[in-house]
Design a protein around this motif. Structure first.
Motif, PDB file in Angstrom:
ATOM      1  N   MET A   1      41.523 -32.405  66.177  1.00 41.86           N
ATOM      2  CA  MET A   1      41.281 -32.210  64.766  1.00 41.86           C
ATOM      3  C   MET A   1      41.702 -30.800  64.403  1.00 41.86           C
ATOM      4  SD  MET A   1      37.754 -34.179  63.722  1.00 41.86           S
ATOM      5  CE  MET A   1      36.775 -32.829  64.239  1.00 41.86           C
ATOM      6  N   ILE A   2      42.213 -30.671  63.205  1.00 39.83           N
ATOM      7  CA  ILE A   2      42.629 -29.365  62.724  1.00 39.83           C
ATOM      8  C   ILE A   2      41.889 -29.075  61.430  1.00 39.83           C
ATOM      9  CG2 ILE A   2      44.557 -27.970  61.896  1.00 39.83           C
ATOM     10  CD1 ILE A   2      46.314 -29.512  63.846  1.00 39.83           C
ATOM     11  N   TRP A   3      41.232 -27.930  61.404  1.00 37.22           N
ATOM     12  CA  TRP A   3      40.453 -27.486  60.254  1.00 37.22           C
ATOM     13  C   TRP A   3      41.252 -26.426  59.507  1.00 37.22           C
ATOM     14  CZ3 TRP A   3      35.647 -28.348  58.024  1.00 37.22           C
ATOM     15  CH2 TRP A   3      35.197 -27.364  57.149  1.00 37.22           C
ATOM     16  N   SER A   4      41.261 -26.528  58.192  1.00 35.84           N
ATOM     17  CA  SER A   4      41.875 -25.509  57.359  1.00 35.84           C
ATOM     18  C   SER A   4      41.115 -25.462  56.048  1.00 35.84           C
ATOM     19  CB  SER A   4      43.354 -25.833  57.107  1.00 35.84           C
ATOM     20  OG  SER A   4      43.998 -24.774  56.431  1.00 35.84           O
ATOM     21  N   THR A   5      41.397 -24.468  55.233  1.00 37.55           N
ATOM     22  CA  THR A   5      40.876 -24.411  53.872  1.00 37.55           C
ATOM     23  C   THR A   5      42.039 -24.123  52.937  1.00 37.55           C
ATOM     24  OG1 THR A   5      40.307 -22.084  54.210  1.00 37.55           O
ATOM     25  CG2 THR A   5      38.517 -23.684  54.426  1.00 37.55           C
ATOM     26  N   ALA A   6      41.882 -24.570  51.711  1.00 41.03           N
ATOM     27  CA  ALA A   6      42.904 -24.338  50.691  1.00 41.03           C
ATOM     28  C   ALA A   6      42.243 -23.698  49.475  1.00 41.03           C
ATOM     29  CB  ALA A   6      43.560 -25.655  50.297  1.00 41.03           C
ATOM     30  N   ALA A   7      43.053 -23.111  48.635  1.00 41.68           N
ATOM     31  CA  ALA A   7      42.546 -22.384  47.472  1.00 41.68           C
ATOM     32  C   ALA A   7      41.899 -23.295  46.434  1.00 41.68           C
ATOM     33  CB  ALA A   7      43.675 -21.584  46.829  1.00 41.68           C
ATOM     34  N   ASN A   8      42.375 -24.545  46.354  1.00 41.99           N
ATOM     35  CA  ASN A   8      41.855 -25.454  45.331  1.00 41.99           C
ATOM     36  C   ASN A   8      42.173 -26.897  45.718  1.00 41.99           C
ATOM     37  OD1 ASN A   8      44.606 -26.012  44.401  1.00 41.99           O
ATOM     38  ND2 ASN A   8      44.518 -23.933  43.550  1.00 41.99           N
ATOM     39  N   ALA A   9      41.659 -27.829  44.914  1.00 47.48           N
ATOM     40  CA  ALA A   9      41.833 -29.249  45.215  1.00 47.48           C
ATOM     41  C   ALA A   9      43.295 -29.682  45.157  1.00 47.48           C
ATOM     42  CB  ALA A   9      40.995 -30.096  44.260  1.00 47.48           C
ATOM     43  N   ALA A  10      44.057 -29.127  44.239  1.00 46.46           N
ATOM     44  CA  ALA A  10      45.470 -29.510  44.129  1.00 46.46           C
ATOM     45  C   ALA A  10      46.239 -29.123  45.396  1.00 46.46           C
ATOM     46  CB  ALA A  10      46.098 -28.863  42.899  1.00 46.46           C
ATOM     47  N   GLU A  11      46.019 -27.898  45.877  1.00 47.52           N
ATOM     48  CA  GLU A  11      46.705 -27.470  47.096  1.00 47.52           C
ATOM     49  C   GLU A  11      46.243 -28.287  48.298  1.00 47.52           C
ATOM     50  OE1 GLU A  11      48.060 -23.293  48.721  1.00 47.52           O
ATOM     51  OE2 GLU A  11      45.882 -23.498  48.956  1.00 47.52           O
ATOM     52  N   ALA A  12      44.936 -28.515  48.405  1.00 44.97           N
ATOM     53  CA  ALA A  12      44.417 -29.312  49.516  1.00 44.97           C
ATOM     54  C   ALA A  12      44.991 -30.723  49.479  1.00 44.97           C
ATOM     55  CB  ALA A  12      42.895 -29.356  49.465  1.00 44.97           C
ATOM     56  N   GLY A  13      45.061 -31.308  48.295  1.00 39.66           N
ATOM     57  CA  GLY A  13      45.608 -32.662  48.166  1.00 39.66           C
ATOM     58  C   GLY A  13      47.074 -32.726  48.540  1.00 39.66           C
ATOM     59  N   ALA A  14      47.832 -31.731  48.136  1.00 42.78           N
ATOM     60  CA  ALA A  14      49.261 -31.703  48.475  1.00 42.78           C
ATOM     61  C   ALA A  14      49.459 -31.578  49.977  1.00 42.78           C
ATOM     62  CB  ALA A  14      49.955 -30.553  47.749  1.00 42.78           C
ATOM     63  N   ILE A  15      48.672 -30.734  50.619  1.00 38.99           N
ATOM     64  CA  ILE A  15      48.772 -30.585  52.077  1.00 38.99           C
ATOM     65  C   ILE A  15      48.364 -31.881  52.760  1.00 38.99           C
ATOM     66  CG2 ILE A  15      47.796 -29.395  54.092  1.00 38.99           C
ATOM     67  CD1 ILE A  15      47.608 -26.865  52.273  1.00 38.99           C
ATOM     68  N   ALA A  16      47.249 -32.462  52.330  1.00 35.39           N
ATOM     69  CA  ALA A  16      46.772 -33.712  52.936  1.00 35.39           C
ATOM     70  C   ALA A  16      47.813 -34.823  52.798  1.00 35.39           C
ATOM     71  CB  ALA A  16      45.453 -34.132  52.287  1.00 35.39           C
ATOM     72  N   ARG A  17      48.348 -34.989  51.598  1.00 28.11           N
ATOM     73  CA  ARG A  17      49.349 -36.047  51.378  1.00 28.11           C
ATOM     74  C   ARG A  17      50.589 -35.827  52.236  1.00 28.11           C
ATOM     75  NH1 ARG A  17      47.182 -35.441  46.456  1.00 28.11           N
ATOM     76  NH2 ARG A  17      48.745 -33.979  45.731  1.00 28.11           N
ATOM     77  N   ALA A  18      51.050 -34.590  52.332  1.00 25.12           N
ATOM     78  CA  ALA A  18      52.240 -34.310  53.142  1.00 25.12           C
ATOM     79  C   ALA A  18      51.986 -34.626  54.608  1.00 25.12           C
ATOM     80  CB  ALA A  18      52.666 -32.848  52.976  1.00 25.12           C
ATOM     81  N   LEU A  19      50.843 -34.216  55.133  1.00 22.43           N
ATOM     82  CA  LEU A  19      50.554 -34.459  56.554  1.00 22.43           C
ATOM     83  C   LEU A  19      50.511 -35.951  56.877  1.00 22.43           C
ATOM     84  CD1 LEU A  19      47.805 -31.762  57.251  1.00 22.43           C
ATOM     85  CD2 LEU A  19      50.241 -31.673  57.860  1.00 22.43           C
ATOM     86  N   VAL A  20      49.885 -36.729  55.995  1.00 23.73           N
ATOM     87  CA  VAL A  20      49.793 -38.176  56.245  1.00 23.73           C
ATOM     88  C   VAL A  20      51.143 -38.850  55.998  1.00 23.73           C
ATOM     89  CG1 VAL A  20      48.672 -40.332  55.537  1.00 23.73           C
ATOM     90  CG2 VAL A  20      47.307 -38.243  55.831  1.00 23.73           C
ATOM     91  N   ALA A  21      51.822 -38.506  54.914  1.00 24.72           N
ATOM     92  CA  ALA A  21      53.123 -39.118  54.606  1.00 24.72           C
ATOM     93  C   ALA A  21      54.151 -38.839  55.698  1.00 24.72           C
ATOM     94  CB  ALA A  21      53.641 -38.608  53.266  1.00 24.72           C
ATOM     95  N   GLU A  22      54.083 -37.649  56.281  1.00 22.27           N
ATOM     96  CA  GLU A  22      55.032 -37.270  57.340  1.00 22.27           C
ATOM     97  C   GLU A  22      54.571 -37.698  58.730  1.00 22.27           C
ATOM     98  OE1 GLU A  22      55.708 -33.044  56.696  1.00 22.27           O
ATOM     99  OE2 GLU A  22      56.078 -33.430  54.566  1.00 22.27           O
ATOM    100  N   ARG A  23      53.488 -38.468  58.794  1.00 17.05           N
ATOM    101  CA  ARG A  23      52.938 -39.005  60.038  1.00 17.05           C
ATOM    102  C   ARG A  23      52.517 -37.904  61.014  1.00 17.05           C
ATOM    103  NH1 ARG A  23      53.973 -44.695  59.846  1.00 17.05           N
ATOM    104  NH2 ARG A  23      53.226 -44.942  61.961  1.00 17.05           N
ATOM    105  N   LEU A  24      52.163 -36.755  60.475  1.00 18.87           N
ATOM    106  CA  LEU A  24      51.635 -35.671  61.303  1.00 18.87           C
ATOM    107  C   LEU A  24      50.130 -35.811  61.490  1.00 18.87           C
ATOM    108  CD1 LEU A  24      53.650 -32.692  59.803  1.00 18.87           C
ATOM    109  CD2 LEU A  24      53.969 -33.776  62.044  1.00 18.87           C
ATOM    110  N   ALA A  25      49.473 -36.479  60.555  1.00 10.87           N
ATOM    111  CA  ALA A  25      48.039 -36.747  60.638  1.00 10.87           C
ATOM    112  C   ALA A  25      47.783 -38.184  60.220  1.00 10.87           C
ATOM    113  CB  ALA A  25      47.255 -35.792  59.746  1.00 10.87           C
ATOM    114  N   ALA A  26      46.795 -38.796  60.843  1.00 10.14           N
ATOM    115  CA  ALA A  26      46.422 -40.164  60.485  1.00 10.14           C
ATOM    116  C   ALA A  26      45.556 -40.168  59.238  1.00 10.14           C
ATOM    117  CB  ALA A  26      45.667 -40.812  61.639  1.00 10.14           C
TER     118      ALA A  26
END
Length: 104
Positions: free
Chosen positions: A1-26
């Protein structure tokens, strides 16, 4: 598991979507947190959004690099925690979710 924090919900959502879309995270959980930390000699408090990315050990470095590339912070929090147990069914799903379908 990898823990991180983001400045706001938009940034966190963009990071989350990219990781899952790119198959880097389930899966990536996001949730609001209040952080108190030392930065440039001062104690700061900020509202942030935590991210918990579920991935494999083999992809941890790639996930960390992708988070860093998408992140707005000069020093993003990226902490890797190895998983030593858990539901076999969930762990199989996780491995399948990040597997490259082209590799069959």
């Amino acid at each position: 598991m990898i823990w991180s924090t983001a400045a706001n919900a938009a940034e966190a959502g963009a990071i989350a979507r990219a990781l899952v879309a790119e198959r880097l995270a389930a899966c990536v959980h996001t949730h609001p947190v209040a952080s108190t930390y030392r930065w440039q000699g001062a104690v700061e408090t900020a509202a942030e959004v935590a991210l918990v990315a579920k991935t494999t050990a083999a992809l941890a470095d790639a996930v960390a690099a992708r988070i860093a590339a998408l992140h707005s912070y000069a020093v993003p929090e990226i902490l890797v925690t190895p998983i030593t147990g858990g539901s076999p069914a969930y762990r199989a799903w996780l491995a399948d979710a990040v597997a490259d379908p082209a590799q069959g």
